[in-house]
Enzyme design. Sequence first.
Site, PDB file in Angstrom:
ATOM      1  N   LYS A  40      29.159   6.855  20.206  1.00 35.42           N
ATOM      2  CA  LYS A  40      28.042   6.821  19.246  1.00 35.42           C
ATOM      3  C   LYS A  40      28.532   6.900  17.805  1.00 35.42           C
ATOM      4  O   LYS A  40      27.955   6.272  16.924  1.00 35.42           O
ATOM      5  CB  LYS A  40      27.053   7.946  19.532  1.00 35.42           C
ATOM      6  CG  LYS A  40      27.549   9.351  19.226  1.00 35.42           C
ATOM      7  CD  LYS A  40      26.492  10.396  19.550  1.00 35.42           C
ATOM      8  CE  LYS A  40      27.003  11.804  19.354  1.00 35.42           C
ATOM      9  NZ  LYS A  40      27.256  12.159  17.977  1.00 35.42           N
ATOM     10  N   THR A  41      29.600   7.673  17.550  1.00 38.94           N
ATOM     11  CA  THR A  41      30.094   7.792  16.175  1.00 38.94           C
ATOM     12  C   THR A  41      30.607   6.447  15.680  1.00 38.94           C
ATOM     13  O   THR A  41      30.412   6.081  14.516  1.00 38.94           O
ATOM     14  CB  THR A  41      31.189   8.869  16.068  1.00 38.94           C
ATOM     15  OG1 THR A  41      30.676  10.090  16.619  1.00 38.94           O
ATOM     16  CG2 THR A  41      31.585   9.114  14.622  1.00 38.94           C
ATOM     17  N   ASP A 226      22.098  11.271  13.285  1.00 42.18           N
ATOM     18  CA  ASP A 226      22.900  11.573  14.476  1.00 42.18           C
ATOM     19  C   ASP A 226      22.306  12.795  15.180  1.00 42.18           C
ATOM     20  O   ASP A 226      21.693  13.651  14.541  1.00 42.18           O
ATOM     21  CB  ASP A 226      24.341  11.874  14.027  1.00 42.18           C
ATOM     22  CG  ASP A 226      25.288  11.996  15.205  1.00 42.18           C
ATOM     23  OD1 ASP A 226      24.960  11.483  16.294  1.00 42.18           O
ATOM     24  OD2 ASP A 226      26.365  12.605  15.033  1.00 42.18           O
ATOM     25  N   GLU A 227      22.491  12.881  16.503  1.00 45.74           N
ATOM     26  CA  GLU A 227      22.030  14.034  17.306  1.00 45.74           C
ATOM     27  C   GLU A 227      20.526  14.289  17.101  1.00 45.74           C
ATOM     28  O   GLU A 227      20.089  15.423  16.915  1.00 45.74           O
ATOM     29  CB  GLU A 227      22.820  15.304  16.936  1.00 45.74           C
ATOM     30  CG  GLU A 227      24.324  15.168  17.032  1.00 45.74           C
ATOM     31  CD  GLU A 227      24.859  15.169  18.460  1.00 45.74           C
ATOM     32  OE1 GLU A 227      24.049  15.028  19.401  1.00 45.74           O
ATOM     33  OE2 GLU A 227      26.074  15.302  18.642  1.00 45.74           O
ATOM     34  N   GLN A 257      21.551  16.071  26.298  1.00 42.48           N
ATOM     35  CA  GLN A 257      22.434  17.019  25.615  1.00 42.48           C
ATOM     36  C   GLN A 257      21.665  17.883  24.603  1.00 42.48           C
ATOM     37  O   GLN A 257      22.257  18.424  23.673  1.00 42.48           O
ATOM     38  CB  GLN A 257      23.578  16.285  24.913  1.00 42.48           C
ATOM     39  CG  GLN A 257      24.525  15.595  25.886  1.00 42.48           C
ATOM     40  CD  GLN A 257      25.752  15.044  25.186  1.00 42.48           C
ATOM     41  OE1 GLN A 257      26.642  15.772  24.773  1.00 42.48           O
ATOM     42  NE2 GLN A 257      25.810  13.731  25.057  1.00 42.48           N
ATOM     43  N   ARG A 616      32.518  17.277  29.185  1.00 41.01           N
ATOM     44  CA  ARG A 616      33.644  17.496  28.247  1.00 41.01           C
ATOM     45  C   ARG A 616      34.958  17.074  28.894  1.00 41.01           C
ATOM     46  O   ARG A 616      35.954  16.857  28.201  1.00 41.01           O
ATOM     47  CB  ARG A 616      33.768  18.973  27.842  1.00 41.01           C
ATOM     48  CG  ARG A 616      32.598  19.622  27.121  1.00 41.01           C
ATOM     49  CD  ARG A 616      32.057  18.792  26.001  1.00 41.01           C
ATOM     50  NE  ARG A 616      30.944  17.994  26.454  1.00 41.01           N
ATOM     51  CZ  ARG A 616      30.448  16.951  25.793  1.00 41.01           C
ATOM     52  NH1 ARG A 616      30.964  16.592  24.641  1.00 41.01           N
ATOM     53  NH2 ARG A 616      29.425  16.263  26.259  1.00 41.01           N
TER      54      ARG A 616
END
Length: 682
Positions: A40-41, A226-227, A257, A616
Amino acid sequence: MNAIPPAIQQRLRTLNERQLDAVKRIEGPLLVLAGAGSGKTSVITTKIAYLIQACHFKANSIIAVTFTNKAAREMKERVQSMLSKAESRGLQISTFHTLGLNILRKEYHKAGLKPGFTLFDSQDSLALVKEILDKEFNQQTDEAAYCQHTISSWKNDMTAPNQAVTNADTEELLLAAQVYTQYQRYLKAYNAVDFDDLILMPVQLLQEQAELKEKWQKKVRYLLVDECQDTNTSQYELIRILAGYRKNFTLVGDDDQSIYAWRGARPENLEQLQRDYPNLKLVKLEQNYRSTKTILKAANTLIANNPHVYEKALWSDLGVGDPIRVMVTRNEEAESERVAAEIQSRHLRHDIPYKDFAVLYRGNHQARLLEIKLQAYRIPYKINGGTSFFARAEIKDLMSYLRLLVNTDDDNAFLRIINLPRRDIGPATLEKVGNLATEHNLSLFEASGLAELEERVTGKSLRSLQEFERWLRHLRERLKGASPVPVIEQMIHDIDYFGWLQEQASTPTAAERRIENVRFLLDSIQRMMESAWEEDPNAELDQAISKLLLIDMLERQEEEEDEDKVQLLTLHASKGLEYPHVFLLGCEEELLPHRNSIENDDIEEERRLAYVGITRAKRTLCITLASKRRQYGQEIDCLPSRFLDELPQEDLQWEGRGDESEAVKKEQGKASLSALKAMLNS
């Protein structure tokens, strides 16, 4: 594509089909549902470069927001590496709170603030709430943390003090609402805002003043968030207002998330988005570039038990990978022992660097025993999210004294230290000083020395203020042309700060540790001054203070990320990170999921937290649980977490239940033996 510069064309070729779709959709509202490890970044940063280089947007017409300074800094660095200096000039990539602060700094007069308004951090806010409870309500200050958290929640939900009072249906809520009313009154008198106000006040300004709203909507030609699943009510409203009539934005998030409901996050904002923008386009990023197929299958199977607004399934072409190991241990000591031995064995036998291992847990208390075991095995480790030197209370206190010593206009510093150690100057007195300062356009310190103050403040409070003002002026005089450290030492002696630390500390050892921190600060200032005098014989204390703060910030930003240490961190702190080998500790009922969540019937967020932990892991995942744990001095039986039943059983390799294969037992024996040898040889 001919009109697109070669550099951005090359960058676009590195994206998969859906990432490319997300980058090139410019018109209208867009939601990018980005699964864990789906890049996504890269999408956000490439899209910003694409907007500037291919679509010819000016950088200062683009705003990108995220939740942490670290994420904003990394995003900005990545974008700037794709653009020239001229192209990136004026680009705004920041946290929500920095964006809000920038709006308030430009529009402070419309918000009823004076220039140079004070920003209260969490400790400042808590201290004010305690003062209000004590002085205004004659209540014990053990209610302060509850009141502070409740006030913060009300601000995040855009609930005004009078609404909070009206809606309060318990005694505790009514007290918090009444404290909220007084708290806001004092903030106004102090010319101060708290952390939550940085979002709430800009939203209120833009809602109430049409001209101001139009001005900011014109400034923002494109908005990226973002997020977005972590936004609260006020943050969502800020996005909606800034998107304005153009409605050109990209929101990137993952409802699976969303793990910050306790902090005000509302994953249901994703549903609200559909209602507010019926023509919303959706792009799903489901290819994971991080984890093996086995790890992703476990994550997908687990999270499928939660209801979803949008369905998605992560996939990977990184291979099947190892099965997920589940280690059942006798108790929490055996659990920590086993993890430490396992890490040491794999480090020695397979030459895996320590930094490739991460141990995740639900609560910080789980790390204590683990630390002891890692130390016993001589395994280097780092606890993520440790307190910065300059975030320690004693250092913040002394730095505030020093800031006021070199700059009497620093209202924030004045408010932090005026009653520390106690001088019996309550919030009502400070409100009067604040009002006087506002009337005469002076700092709070300067107002404390006005003769007119005697008409408003009397008794001990007046004497304390006047004594403080005279004392600090005397110290300032002494500083002129003198070495600062003896003056600072005299200041510490005058207020008996070491005595105060001993009085406040929980143990003599804790007090001594805090006193040593102050001594270290003094040594640092002395070294800074000596270094400054080499360059400029007339250098003064404020230069040393600025340098110290800058060095601390840079050191925290430039921490050696390649330090070869095992990473220990909570599941909440692990979000956004990845590690080749992950241990997930304490997968038991009442730990994960947490007891509070079970009692509150809030299992879905705990499941998302477990999902975050699983995703993770890049190559191997080991889940541990104990059959017994000590709690309140007693050993209690533990039940395995319900989440273990929700994982694909065919991919789990259980150890410690007594049904392992001979090969697994042999491998365990080898691991224990090699770890023991390593410990004996170190």
